[in-house]
Motif scaffolding. Structure first.
Motif, short mmCIF file in Angstrom:
data_model
loop_
_atom_site.label_atom_id
_atom_site.label_comp_id
_atom_site.label_asym_id
_atom_site.label_seq_id
_atom_site.Cartn_x
_atom_site.Cartn_y
_atom_site.Cartn_z
N LEU A 69 0.99 -1.13 -0.04
CA LEU A 69 -0.08 -0.02 0.06
C LEU A 69 0.97 1.18 -0.13
O LEU A 69 1.89 1.20 0.45
CB LEU A 69 -0.76 0.18 1.34
CG LEU A 69 -1.94 -1.14 1.10
CD1 LEU A 69 -2.76 -1.21 2.38
CD2 LEU A 69 -2.98 -1.00 -0.02
N GLN A 70 0.23 2.40 -0.60
CA GLN A 70 0.98 3.42 -0.53
C GLN A 70 0.25 4.54 0.13
O GLN A 70 -0.98 4.51 0.23
CB GLN A 70 1.15 4.09 -2.02
CG GLN A 70 2.22 3.35 -2.93
CD GLN A 70 1.77 3.15 -4.20
OE1 GLN A 70 0.83 2.77 -4.64
NE2 GLN A 70 2.63 3.58 -5.17
N HIS A 71 0.87 5.41 0.84
CA HIS A 71 -0.04 6.59 1.48
C HIS A 71 -0.32 7.70 0.59
O HIS A 71 0.56 8.14 -0.34
CB HIS A 71 0.72 7.14 2.66
CG HIS A 71 0.63 6.26 3.82
ND1 HIS A 71 -0.24 6.23 4.56
CD2 HIS A 71 1.57 5.17 4.11
CE1 HIS A 71 0.12 4.99 5.54
NE2 HIS A 71 1.04 4.50 5.23
N ASN A 76 -3.50 7.25 10.64
CA ASN A 76 -3.09 6.69 9.30
C ASN A 76 -4.07 7.33 8.28
O ASN A 76 -5.15 7.24 8.22
CB ASN A 76 -3.34 4.98 9.31
CG ASN A 76 -4.79 4.72 9.90
OD1 ASN A 76 -5.47 5.59 10.35
ND2 ASN A 76 -5.42 3.66 9.30
N THR A 135 -4.86 4.76 2.72
CA THR A 135 -4.06 3.93 1.99
C THR A 135 -4.52 3.17 0.82
O THR A 135 -5.76 3.16 0.77
CB THR A 135 -3.45 2.90 3.03
OG1 THR A 135 -4.58 2.18 3.38
CG2 THR A 135 -2.56 3.49 3.87
#
Lengths: 149, 195
Positions: A55-57, B35, B38
Motif C-alpha cells: 500500500l502507498q500513502h 493513518n 492507503t
C-alpha cells in the motif's frame, strides 16, 4: 548546632506544582492535531474494501475526493462522490466542476480515492475511470485495507 | 493592617483546566486518525480525442496482463499461475540478460548511478472483463507493485547494502528512476489479451 536543629524541624514535603499540567497536555493536543488529519468521508458505509499488502500513502498535500461504489442490494450499483449520490452520467460534470473549483496550480494534487466494495465487478469501475479521464482527473488511488499477516 | 490583608486577590483554581484540556485531547483523538488513506496509486492516461492519439508500443516492450471473469491470468496470451506473476513481471521489467524478446534497454544518465541501461520504454497493461472481480484486479495490481518494490529493494541492497526504506531521499529517487513504474490504465477491455 542550634541552627541546624531548627532547620530539621521545618522539613516538609513540598506540594506538587500542578500548574504545568495544562501546558503539557496542550502540547499533546497540538501534537495530535499536527500528526493526524480529520476523518473525511463516511467510513461506515458498509463498503468492504479489498485487501492488499503493497500500500502507498496518499500525499499529504493531495486534495482527496472520495468516490464510493457499492451495490444497493437490489443488484444496482450506486456511486457517491464524497457523500452525495451521483448518477454515472453526471459524474464527468461533477468532477469537472470539482477540478475547476481548485486553483490552477493545485489541480495536479487532485486525487480520487476509489472506495469500492471488493465484491464489485470491473465493469462499473471502468465506467467510472472513463468518466474521470474525460473530466481530466487522472490521479486515482484504489483504496485498500492492509492485509493481516 | 487587617484590612490590607483582605485586599489580596484569591488564586484561580487552575487544576480544572487540566481536565478540560484532557477532554479536548480525547475529542481530537476520536475525531482524527493518524493513518492517512492507503491504497494503490495509479495515474490514468488523458482521454483519447483528435489531438491526443495513443502511442504505438513495440510488441517487445508491452506486457499484457489479462484477467478473465474466472480469475484466470494470461500474460501476453499465455495462461499464468498467480504465484508466477511476480517473477514474470520482475524478469520483464529488469531484462537482466538483454533478451531481444524482453523490453529494449536505453542509455540513460541517472543521478547516483551515472549512465545506465534501463528498460524505460516498457509498459504493463492490465486488462480485464466486465465481470472480473475487483478483488482479483487489486490482487494483480498489488502483485505488480510488489514486483517493482522487490526490484528496487534488490537494487538498493546491491548498491548500498541497505533496504530501500533506509536510503536517503535522493537515493530513493534515483532507484525509482532506475525502475520507473509504467502501468497502463488505458483500454480496459482491449482485445488481444488472449490471442
Amino acid at each position: 548546632m542550634t541552627h541546624r536543629f531548627r532547620k530539621e524541624r521545618r522539613l516538609k514535603l513540598p506540594s506538587l506544582n500542578f500548574f504545568a499540567i495544562p501546558n503539557i497536555v496542550l502540547l499533546l493536543v497540538f501534537f495530535f492535531v499536527a500528526s493526524s488529519h480529520i476523518r473525511q468521508g463516511n467510513s461506515n458505509t458498509g463498503v468492504y474494501m479489498p485487501l492488499a499488502s503493497e500500500l502507498q500513502h496518499v500525499d499529504k498535500r493531495a486534495h482527496v475526493t472520495y468516490i464510493t461504489i457499492k451495490s444497493n442490494g437490489a443488484g444496482q450499483n450506486i456511486i457517491f462522490v464524497d457523500k452525495n449520490q451521483v448518477p454515472l452520467s453526471m459524474l464527468t460534470n461533477v468532477m469537472k466542476a470539482r477540478r475547476a473549483s481548485l486553483e490552477p496550480d493545485e489541480r495536479q494534487y487532485l486525487v480520487v480515492s476509489l472506495r469500492v466494495d471488493k465484491d464489485m465487478t470491473m465493469g462499473v469501475i471502468s465506467d467510472v475511470k472513463q468518466a474521470l479521464r474525460h473530466a481530466q482527473v487522472l490521479n486515482i488511488c484504489y483504496a485498500a485495507m492492509p492485509e493481516q499477516q | 493592617m487587617r484590612l490590607k490583608r483582605s485586599h489580596r486577590l484569591p488564586g484561580i483554581d487552575a487544576l480544572s483546566t487540566a481536565n478540560i484540556v484532557f477532554l479536548v485531547m480525547l475529542f481530537f483523538i476520536v475525531l482524527c486518525s493518524t493513518n492517512a488513506d492507503t491504497g494503490i496509486e495509479r495515474r490514468l492516461p488523458p482521454a483519447i480525442d483528435a489531438d491526443n492519439k495513443p502511442e504505438k508500443i513495440a510488441p517487445r516492450n508491452l506486457l499484457c496482463v489479462y484477467i478473465t471473469s474466472n480469475d484466470e491470468l494470461y500474460c501476453n496470451g499465455r495462461l499464468t499461475a498467480f504465484g508466477d506473476l511476480r517473477a514474470f513481471v520482475k524478469r520483464f521489467v529488469d531484462n537482466p540478460s538483454n533478451n531481444p524478446g524482453l523490453p529494449e534497454k536505453s542509455k540513460v544518465a541517472l543521478p547516483e548511478f551515472g549512465v545506465q541501461y534501463i528498460t524505460d520504454k516498457h509498459v504493463i497493461s492490465v486488462q480485464c472483463e466486465r465481470n472480473t472481480k475487483y478483488q482479483a484486479y487489486i490482487d494483480v495490481q498489488n502483485e505488480l507493485n510488489a514486483a517493482y518494490n522487490d526490484l528496487r529493494n534488490e537494487l538498493a541492497l546491491r548498491t548500498w547494502s541497505k533496504n530501500f526504506d533506509n536510503l536517503t531521499e535522493s537515493q530513493q529517487l534515483a532507484v525509482c528512476q532506475y525502475y520507473p513504474i509504467h502501468i497502463s490504465e488505458a483500454e480496459p477491455f482491449l482485445k488481444g489479451g488472449r490471442q
